[in-house]
Design a protein around this motif. Structure first.
Motif, PDB file in Angstrom:
ATOM      1  N   LYS A  84     -41.770  29.248  -2.510  1.00 53.69           N
ATOM      2  CA  LYS A  84     -41.315  30.205  -1.507  1.00 53.69           C
ATOM      3  C   LYS A  84     -42.493  30.862  -0.812  1.00 53.69           C
ATOM      4  O   LYS A  84     -42.519  32.062  -0.601  1.00 53.69           O
ATOM      5  N   PHE A  85     -43.502  30.053  -0.483  1.00 54.54           N
ATOM      6  CA  PHE A  85     -44.690  30.582   0.174  1.00 54.54           C
ATOM      7  C   PHE A  85     -44.473  30.590   1.672  1.00 54.54           C
ATOM      8  O   PHE A  85     -45.145  29.910   2.412  1.00 54.54           O
ATOM      9  N   GLU A  86     -43.519  31.357   2.117  1.00 47.49           N
ATOM     10  CA  GLU A  86     -43.184  31.383   3.525  1.00 47.49           C
ATOM     11  C   GLU A  86     -43.164  32.823   4.001  1.00 47.49           C
ATOM     12  O   GLU A  86     -42.889  33.724   3.229  1.00 47.49           O
ATOM     13  N   ALA A  87     -43.457  32.994   5.287  1.00 47.30           N
ATOM     14  CA  ALA A  87     -43.279  34.305   5.892  1.00 47.30           C
ATOM     15  C   ALA A  87     -41.815  34.382   6.312  1.00 47.30           C
ATOM     16  O   ALA A  87     -41.304  33.485   6.968  1.00 47.30           O
ATOM     17  N   ARG A  88     -41.141  35.437   5.889  1.00 42.45           N
ATOM     18  CA  ARG A  88     -39.719  35.565   6.210  1.00 42.45           C
ATOM     19  C   ARG A  88     -39.523  36.585   7.323  1.00 42.45           C
ATOM     20  O   ARG A  88     -40.060  37.671   7.248  1.00 42.45           O
ATOM     21  N   PHE A  89     -38.745  36.191   8.300  1.00 43.80           N
ATOM     22  CA  PHE A  89     -38.439  37.099   9.400  1.00 43.80           C
ATOM     23  C   PHE A  89     -37.032  37.642   9.211  1.00 43.80           C
ATOM     24  O   PHE A  89     -36.096  36.863   9.028  1.00 43.80           O
ATOM     25  N   TYR A  90     -36.901  38.960   9.257  1.00 44.47           N
ATOM     26  CA  TYR A  90     -35.590  39.593   9.175  1.00 44.47           C
ATOM     27  C   TYR A  90     -35.378  40.389  10.450  1.00 44.47           C
ATOM     28  O   TYR A  90     -36.343  40.868  11.050  1.00 44.47           O
ATOM     29  N   HIS A  91     -34.128  40.526  10.838  1.00 44.55           N
ATOM     30  CA  HIS A  91     -33.855  41.433  11.937  1.00 44.55           C
ATOM     31  C   HIS A  91     -33.912  42.846  11.386  1.00 44.55           C
ATOM     32  O   HIS A  91     -33.292  43.155  10.370  1.00 44.55           O
ATOM     33  N   LYS A  92     -34.645  43.709  12.076  1.00 46.94           N
ATOM     34  CA  LYS A  92     -34.906  45.037  11.529  1.00 46.94           C
ATOM     35  C   LYS A  92     -33.622  45.843  11.391  1.00 46.94           C
ATOM     36  O   LYS A  92     -33.451  46.588  10.421  1.00 46.94           O
ATOM     37  N   ILE A  93     -32.712  45.678  12.336  1.00 49.67           N
ATOM     38  CA  ILE A  93     -31.529  46.526  12.341  1.00 49.67           C
ATOM     39  C   ILE A  93     -30.375  45.887  11.586  1.00 49.67           C
ATOM     40  O   ILE A  93     -29.689  46.532  10.800  1.00 49.67           O
ATOM     41  N   PHE A  94     -30.180  44.583  11.770  1.00 52.41           N
ATOM     42  CA  PHE A  94     -29.032  43.938  11.124  1.00 52.41           C
ATOM     43  C   PHE A  94     -29.341  43.460   9.709  1.00 52.41           C
ATOM     44  O   PHE A  94     -28.478  42.901   9.038  1.00 52.41           O
ATOM     45  N   GLU A  95     -30.575  43.618   9.267  1.00 50.97           N
ATOM     46  CA  GLU A  95     -30.990  43.291   7.901  1.00 50.97           C
ATOM     47  C   GLU A  95     -30.694  41.848   7.523  1.00 50.97           C
ATOM     48  O   GLU A  95     -30.437  41.539   6.375  1.00 50.97           O
TER      49      GLU A  95
END
Lengths: 290, 338
Positions: B267-278
């Motif tokens: 799991k050596f990945e950069a994860r992108f999350y939406h800041k508001i919708f989590e």
């Protein structure tokens, strides 16, 4: 060199004068705006290597803050003090291209392939090996009765086929049962009309029930593509794509045989009207040849 | 997007920082120098030599003239960015795990390790932003963490509070003038180390990353947890992107477990999350080890990640990143225009 003018064509001319000198790098500008750079070097074995690179230069202008512009002219220091302008090859390299598209269902996109394979595996798990001769759980080729019994669906040569279908026992039965000489396969078990009958009815009947006729197939289609498309619904035993003998292009129709009729009917439902290579497929159950 | 790989370090990365204009990147690793890079092409500006131990942290002042660094040789050093010269050295009793300039660069905080009988502390130093000027060696203030040592800390808006994350999963708020503890809240699971704390552009809220596999968005004023981003691996770093409402989380299995797992499972990945919708909206692969640090360009044009594998990968976002919006966001924008 004095001999240069009247040198024999067979003389080895590049032995001594080019080994230690390399032609200078040349850069030519092509008509389409690209540049061709020809450079020379020696490889590890001491051989001369010519490298031709065609490069298109694009000027990428960026307006930056004056503070940032000033910082770009700073001189380097520390371990980078001796590096020239531009990124140094030992510290900076460019990685492979990464496609990053934010999406709400990225997880689904990424995993679409997997459940497909899983279900295929499940289907195969429940599939039992069944002998066509004795209905036992082994391959037909391994059947202990394979030398003594004929497959189940096929008529017993001795009891049924011989006497029932053929009028003249001497004509056919003699060929099949008489141990006198070689009998070609199509002439065995009665031969003639009986054999033709069996070809249509006996062996391939099983197939026809689960065979689909696919029409309006693109000329560019390949058997493997069709197989991939239909294999999602179940075990495909045969794919036949009619091709033109001379051009090698598909003629526009294909037959797909499934192991199970239920899979075939499912595929028929799903794939009828499916868009494939700009054409809409028409899928129906194959009719028996008249 | 094509990432630029920076190979300036021989050991695991510990922190990456962009300057405010987003044109310079500073990286520290467990080897003993800091690297300065140009962000646009990955050219190395130079290296900063002088530390005698593993470097844990670096920070750039807002005017991009000075950087401060903290290391395992129990010192904080101040450097002139342009010349690479060391301007001042502050000695401490234990290793320095985190440094951060306040908003105007007049003060620097340093978080020291709890070790050899010394308690963990947060120390505030006065900084003279003139590279030619004198630096004072005195420490303006020292906050001692009696219960659990602080692992990360930062300055809130207007340098009003100092916010610290602790090894027991709590976040505390100190008055930046007096050093008095105003609040202490258990935001992450008990005894789960807080590994990173990064600010929003206006420093009114921040994001914490923790070993409990979550990152949380917390207000600076009353330490209220606004959002929670769950991940499936221990997190080492979290960052808030300007321009777009995303957060980037970095993590992976602990370094000691890496050799027993494949890169795919790691799991050596950069994860992108939406800041508001989590909600997780994507991942970027590339590292061969856990991500130790993630930093976002303050101009919002890209981000850099540093891994246990010793590489820094600098990414420039492409069009797909900027174009991505939720359906509700599009609707809201359309409603505004009418």
């Amino acid at each position: 060199m004095s001999k240069t003018e009247n040198k024999d064509w067979a003389d080895d001319e590049d032995l001594d004068d080019t080994v230690d000198t390399l032609p200078a790098q040349t850069t030519t500008t092509n008509k389409d705006g690209t540049k061709t750079i020809v450079s020379w070097r020696f490889n590890d074995e001491g051989k001369k290597v010519k490298t031709i690179r065609r490069i298109r230069f694009t000027v990428h202008k960026e307006v930056v803050n004056p503070r940032v512009a000033e910082r770009k002219n700073w001189s380097k220091f520390g371990l980078s003090a001796k590096d020239g302008a531009g990124p140094a090859a030992d510290t900076t390299s460019v990685g492979e291209n990464i496609i990053f598209r934010p999406s709400t269902n990225w997880r689904k996109d990424a995993k679409e392939e997997k459940p497909e394979q899983g279900s295929m595996k499940d289907q195969l798990k429940n599939k039992k090996v069944k002998c066509r001769i004795c209905n036992g759980e082994h391959f037909t080729a391994r059947c202990p009765f394979k030398d003594t019994m004929a497959p189940v669906g096929e008529d017993n040569p001795d009891v049924a086929a011989g006497p029932a279908d053929v009028d003249g026992p001497a004509a056919a039965g003699g060929l099949g049962t008489g141990k006198s000489s070689y009998v070609p396969p199509h002439m065995r078990n009665g031969g003639g009309a009986a054999a033709g009958d069996r070809m249509g009815g006996g062996k391939y009947e099983r197939d026809d029930l689960a065979t689909l006729r696919v029409t309006n197939v693109s000329e560019m289609a390949e058997e493997q593509e069709l197989r991939d498309m239909f294999e999602r619904f179940g075990r495909v035993t045969r794919v036949f794509l009619a091709k033109d003998r001379e051009t090698g292009l598909a003629k526009g129709f294909a037959f797909i045989s499934f192991q199970e009729r239920s899979d075939a009917s499912k595929a028929c439902d799903k794939m009828d009207g499916y868009g494939f290579k700009h054409l809409i497929l028409r899928v129906e159950f194959a009719k028996k040849a008249a | 997007m094509r990432p630029i790989l920076l190979q300036g370090h021989e050991r695991a990365l510990t922190q990456i920082k962009y300057n405010r204009d987003g044109d310079l990147i500073f990286s520290t690793a467990k080897d003993q120098h800091i690297c300065g890079w140009y962000a646009h092409n990955g050219e190395r500006l130079g290296t900063y030599h002088g530390h005698q131990g593993a470097l844990w942290t670096v920070d750039v002042d807002p005017t991009s003239t000075l950087i401060a660094s903290g290391a395992a040789d129990n010192t904080v050093r101040l450097w002139n960015i342009k010349s690479g010269r060391c301007l001042n050295v502050w000695d401490f009793d234990t290793a320095v795990k985190r440094v951060e300039f306040n908003e105007d660069g007049s003060q620097l905080l340093a978080v020291t390790e709890k070790r050899m009988g010394f308690l963990g502390t947060i120390v505030v130093l006065d900084i003279n932003l003139d590279p030619e000027g004198e630096q004072t060696s005195e420490k303006r203030m020292t906050i001692t963490c009696e219960d659990a040592k602080a692992t990360v800390a930062g300055w809130s808006y207007m340098s009003k509070y100092i916010i610290a994350g602790h090894e027991d999963g709590t976040v505390s708020q100190y008055d930046a003038k007096s050093g008095e503890q105003l609040d202490n809240t258990q935001v992450h699971e008990v005894d789960m180390l807080i590994t990173d704390l990064q600010w929003s552009p206006d420093r009114t809220y921040f994001i914490t990353a923790s070993k409990d596999k979550t990152a949380k968005l917390i207000t600076a004023k009353d330490l209220e947890v606004l959002k929670t981003y769950p991940a499936d691996t221990p997190l080492n770093s979290a960052s808030i992107t300007p321009k777009k409402d995303f957060v980037i989380l970095g993590g992976g299995q602990a370094a000691m477990d890496v050799t027993t797992t494949s890169t795919r499972q790691g799991k050596f990945e950069a994860r992108f999350y939406h800041k508001i919708f989590e909600e997780e909206i994507g991942r970027v692969r590339g590292h061969f080890g856990p991500l130790n640090t993630v930093a976002v360009d303050p101009q919002g044009k890209g981000y850099a990640s540093g891994g246990e594998d010793g590489y820094v990968r600098v990414h420039q976002f492409d069009k797909g990143y900027f174009d991505f919006t939720y359906e509700v966001e599009r609707q809201a924008r359309a409603a505004l225009q009418q």
